[in-house]
Scaffold this motif. Sequence first.
Motif, short mmCIF file in Angstrom:
data_model
loop_
_atom_site.label_atom_id
_atom_site.label_comp_id
_atom_site.label_asym_id
_atom_site.label_seq_id
_atom_site.Cartn_x
_atom_site.Cartn_y
_atom_site.Cartn_z
N GLN A 1 0.86 -1.19 0.00
CA GLN A 1 0.00 0.00 0.00
C GLN A 1 0.89 1.24 0.00
OE1 GLN A 1 -3.42 -0.26 0.18
NE2 GLN A 1 -3.78 1.94 0.04
N VAL A 2 0.71 2.07 -1.02
CA VAL A 2 1.49 3.30 -1.12
C VAL A 2 0.76 4.40 -0.39
CG1 VAL A 2 2.42 5.02 -2.68
CG2 VAL A 2 2.50 2.60 -3.30
N LYS A 3 1.49 5.16 0.38
CA LYS A 3 0.91 6.31 1.06
C LYS A 3 1.72 7.55 0.74
CE LYS A 3 -0.43 8.05 5.62
NZ LYS A 3 -0.43 7.78 7.08
N LEU A 4 1.03 8.61 0.31
CA LEU A 4 1.67 9.88 0.00
C LEU A 4 1.15 10.94 0.95
CD1 LEU A 4 1.34 9.81 -3.89
CD2 LEU A 4 3.30 9.11 -2.53
N VAL A 5 2.03 11.72 1.53
CA VAL A 5 1.64 12.76 2.47
C VAL A 5 2.30 14.07 2.07
CG1 VAL A 5 1.62 13.51 4.87
CG2 VAL A 5 1.38 11.08 4.33
N GLU A 6 1.48 15.07 1.81
CA GLU A 6 1.99 16.40 1.47
C GLU A 6 2.05 17.28 2.71
OE1 GLU A 6 -0.98 15.21 -1.85
OE2 GLU A 6 -0.85 15.15 0.34
N SER A 7 2.95 18.25 2.66
CA SER A 7 3.03 19.25 3.72
C SER A 7 3.68 20.51 3.15
CB SER A 7 3.84 18.73 4.91
OG SER A 7 5.16 18.42 4.53
N GLY A 8 3.63 21.59 3.92
CA GLY A 8 4.31 22.80 3.51
C GLY A 8 3.40 23.91 3.01
N GLY A 9 2.12 23.63 2.87
CA GLY A 9 1.21 24.66 2.40
C GLY A 9 1.02 25.75 3.44
N GLY A 10 0.41 26.84 3.01
CA GLY A 10 0.16 27.94 3.93
C GLY A 10 -0.31 29.17 3.20
N LEU A 11 -0.29 30.29 3.92
CA LEU A 11 -0.71 31.57 3.37
C LEU A 11 0.53 32.41 3.08
CD1 LEU A 11 -2.89 33.75 2.81
CD2 LEU A 11 -2.76 34.33 5.25
N VAL A 12 0.57 32.98 1.88
CA VAL A 12 1.72 33.78 1.49
C VAL A 12 1.23 34.94 0.64
CG1 VAL A 12 2.17 32.41 -0.58
CG2 VAL A 12 4.05 33.66 0.50
N CYS A 22 6.49 16.18 -0.32
CA CYS A 22 5.69 14.98 -0.47
C CYS A 22 6.55 13.81 0.00
CB CYS A 22 5.26 14.77 -1.90
SG CYS A 22 4.34 13.24 -2.18
N ALA A 23 6.03 13.09 0.97
CA ALA A 23 6.74 11.92 1.47
C ALA A 23 5.95 10.66 1.11
CB ALA A 23 6.90 12.01 2.99
N ALA A 24 6.66 9.69 0.59
CA ALA A 24 6.03 8.45 0.17
C ALA A 24 6.51 7.29 1.01
CB ALA A 24 6.31 8.17 -1.29
N SER A 25 5.61 6.38 1.26
CA SER A 25 5.98 5.14 1.93
C SER A 25 5.31 4.00 1.20
CB SER A 25 5.54 5.16 3.39
OG SER A 25 4.15 5.34 3.50
N GLY A 26 5.94 2.85 1.25
CA GLY A 26 5.36 1.69 0.63
C GLY A 26 5.91 1.38 -0.75
N ASP A 110 -1.85 6.80 -7.47
CA ASP A 110 -1.67 7.03 -6.04
C ASP A 110 -1.69 8.53 -5.78
OD1 ASP A 110 0.66 4.41 -6.25
OD2 ASP A 110 -1.28 4.28 -5.25
N TRP A 111 -2.45 8.94 -4.77
CA TRP A 111 -2.63 10.35 -4.47
C TRP A 111 -2.50 10.61 -2.98
CZ3 TRP A 111 -3.44 14.18 -8.12
CH2 TRP A 111 -3.71 13.73 -9.41
N GLY A 112 -1.97 11.79 -2.66
CA GLY A 112 -1.98 12.25 -1.29
C GLY A 112 -3.29 12.97 -0.97
N GLN A 113 -3.39 13.44 0.26
CA GLN A 113 -4.60 14.13 0.71
C GLN A 113 -4.61 15.60 0.35
OE1 GLN A 113 -7.34 12.59 2.19
NE2 GLN A 113 -6.19 10.83 1.45
#
Length: 121
Positions: A1-12, A22-26, A110-113
């Motif tokens: 099972q591949v899992k993708l997790v995004e981070s780093g978004g915000g207001l600019v 984007c970090a992937a596991s699996g 495969d997609w992250g959230q």
Amino acid sequence: QVKLVESGGGLVQTGGSLRLFCAASGRPFSTYNMGWFRQAPGKEREFVAVLSYGGQNALYADSVKGRFTVSRGNAKNTVNLQMNNLKPEDTGVYYCAGGPYSDTAPAYHDWGQGTTVTVSA
């Protein structure tokens, strides 16, 4: 099972910069092309960039060319999207996706959230 997790978004503010992760596991990145897509409110998901599994090739949407850079992260199995000179039209939810070297969202399996980027005028 591949899992993708995004981070780093915000207001600019307009003209500012953000770096998405984007970090992937699996599944090892060495066999995985990584794409970035975004979706603005009320609009369809659109292609932003894709990095080949070897890291040597990248493809960008015309709207971000020269401002965004996709690259392998320093941490294992991570991909970054460096976004410079941001514009209000860059606002949206950004998704990383794994699949073929393609600019078409349905091609990816495969997609992250997603992580939200908001650029204020």
